[in-house]
Enzyme design. Structure first.
Site, short mmCIF file in Angstrom:
data_model
loop_
_atom_site.label_atom_id
_atom_site.label_comp_id
_atom_site.label_asym_id
_atom_site.label_seq_id
_atom_site.Cartn_x
_atom_site.Cartn_y
_atom_site.Cartn_z
N ASN A 17 38.51 49.47 47.10
CA ASN A 17 38.39 48.14 47.71
C ASN A 17 39.63 47.91 48.57
OD1 ASN A 17 38.10 45.45 48.31
ND2 ASN A 17 38.42 44.69 46.21
N TRP A 18 39.45 48.12 49.87
CA TRP A 18 40.61 48.02 50.78
C TRP A 18 41.07 46.58 50.97
CZ3 TRP A 18 39.16 51.74 55.47
CH2 TRP A 18 39.18 53.06 55.02
N LYS A 19 40.27 45.63 50.52
CA LYS A 19 40.58 44.20 50.71
C LYS A 19 40.88 43.94 52.20
CE LYS A 19 41.97 43.89 45.94
NZ LYS A 19 42.78 43.26 44.90
N HIS A 105 33.90 39.14 43.62
CA HIS A 105 35.27 39.57 43.28
C HIS A 105 36.09 38.34 42.90
CE1 HIS A 105 39.35 41.09 43.70
NE2 HIS A 105 38.83 42.31 43.56
N GLU A 107 38.90 37.42 43.67
CA GLU A 107 39.61 36.77 44.78
C GLU A 107 38.67 35.87 45.58
OE1 GLU A 107 41.38 40.31 46.42
OE2 GLU A 107 42.61 40.47 44.63
N GLU A 175 36.78 43.50 35.64
CA GLU A 175 38.14 43.44 36.18
C GLU A 175 38.86 42.23 35.58
OE1 GLU A 175 38.62 45.56 40.25
OE2 GLU A 175 38.08 43.49 40.59
N GLY A 185 46.38 38.28 40.07
CA GLY A 185 46.65 38.99 38.82
C GLY A 185 48.14 39.05 38.52
N SER A 225 44.60 47.52 38.47
CA SER A 225 45.78 48.41 38.43
C SER A 225 45.44 49.84 38.01
CB SER A 225 46.86 47.83 37.51
OG SER A 225 47.28 46.57 37.96
N GLY A 246 41.89 48.77 43.96
CA GLY A 246 42.46 48.06 45.10
C GLY A 246 43.64 48.82 45.67
N GLY A 247 44.83 48.48 45.20
CA GLY A 247 46.08 49.04 45.74
C GLY A 247 46.08 50.55 45.93
#
Ligand code: PGA
Length: 267
Positions: A17-19, A105, A107, A175, A185, A225, A246-247
């Protein structure tokens, strides 16, 4: 016939998920091309999806054709007829080759998306023939375990419009918000045991809401994470069916390692 280890393995779904990253189209192409080179055909037991910003999807088409990475979206609107300023419909996403859409999601939920809207989006994604990756997760854990009731409500709500035949295209991503890096988070990591316990709980809710046969059709992913160091534990002890990342999905070397681990150790 005796099955080899490879035949016994279940394909793990690895979703990046590149956001709202990277900042430019050129960087998005480099990110995907690097991933293409790294994973090529070496990882047949992992299905890899990258959910890019909508803006870059057209520009990624050439690179997508060269690799085996599937294209995902980070959201999709349920209606494709009435005017909706700023939205992108599921039908539009299909025209650029999107196969998976993240729905609900945390967010987006934090900007006001509720269970009702999310159920409508899930229904639109599945009716459109695509795979819905629906996020559930509690903000924090309480000692009395009330967060289980919270997850139960989220799962029951998303199941309400799903038809039996659509279940193989339904993916639930657990999540816990407290474990998502950055944003809302706290960047703590859930343990593989936490993830496994919640997977079993989600499967129980699916059984109670639909029936037992539905459980094996719905994948339950873990997200929050995830990195190249903890991924193996989530597969072995967490018995996850895959990851929402994500990250680490923005770091080609780390993401590649997670894909390799998923490919080798698939459940
Ligand atoms: P993270 O994000 O891997 O950076 O924690 C996961 C997500 O928000 O989907």
């Amino acid at each position: 016939m005796v099955k080899t280890n490879a035949q016994k393995k279940k394909n793990i779904l690895v979703v990046g998920n590149w956001k709202m990253h990277p900042g430019t189209q050129a960087e998005a192409i480099i990110l995907l091309e690097t991933l293409n080179r790294n994973i090529k055909s070496k990882t047949p037991y992992a299905t890899v999806v990258v959910c890019s910003p909508t803006l870059f999807m057209v520009g990624l088409q050439k690179s997508l054709k060269k690799g085996r990475t599937l294209l995902g979206a980070q959201d999709g609107f349920f209606d494709d007829t009435a005017p909706h300023t700023g939205e992108t419909s599921v039908a539009m996403l299909k025209t650029v080759g999107v196969s998976h859409i993240i729905v609900g999601h945390s967010e987006r939920r934090s900007h006001g998306e509720d269970d009702q809207l999310i159920a409508k989006k899930v229904s639109a994604v599945l009716q459109g023939g695509l795979t819905a990756i629906v996020c559930v997760g509690e903000k924090e854990r309480d000692v009395h375990g009330d967060y289980f009731t919270f997850i139960e409500k989220q799962v029951k709500s998303l199941l309400q419009t799903v038809k039996k035949a659509q279940l193989p295209r339904l993916v639930i991503a657990y999540e816990p918000i407290w474990a998502i890096s950055g944003g809302n988070g706290h960047g703590k990591t859930a343990t593989p045991e936490d993830a496994y316990e919640m997977k079993l709980f989600i499967q129980k809710v699916i059984t109670d809401t639909l029936d037992r046969s539905a459980v094996s059709k719905v994948r339950v992913l873990y997200g929050g994470s995830v990195n190249e160091e903890n991924a193996e534990g989530f597969i072995h002890e967490g018995k996850t069916d895959g990851f929402l990342i994500g990250g680490a999905s923005l770091k080609p070397a780390d993401f590649t390692k997670i894909v390799y681990i998923s490919d080798i150790y698939g459940n």
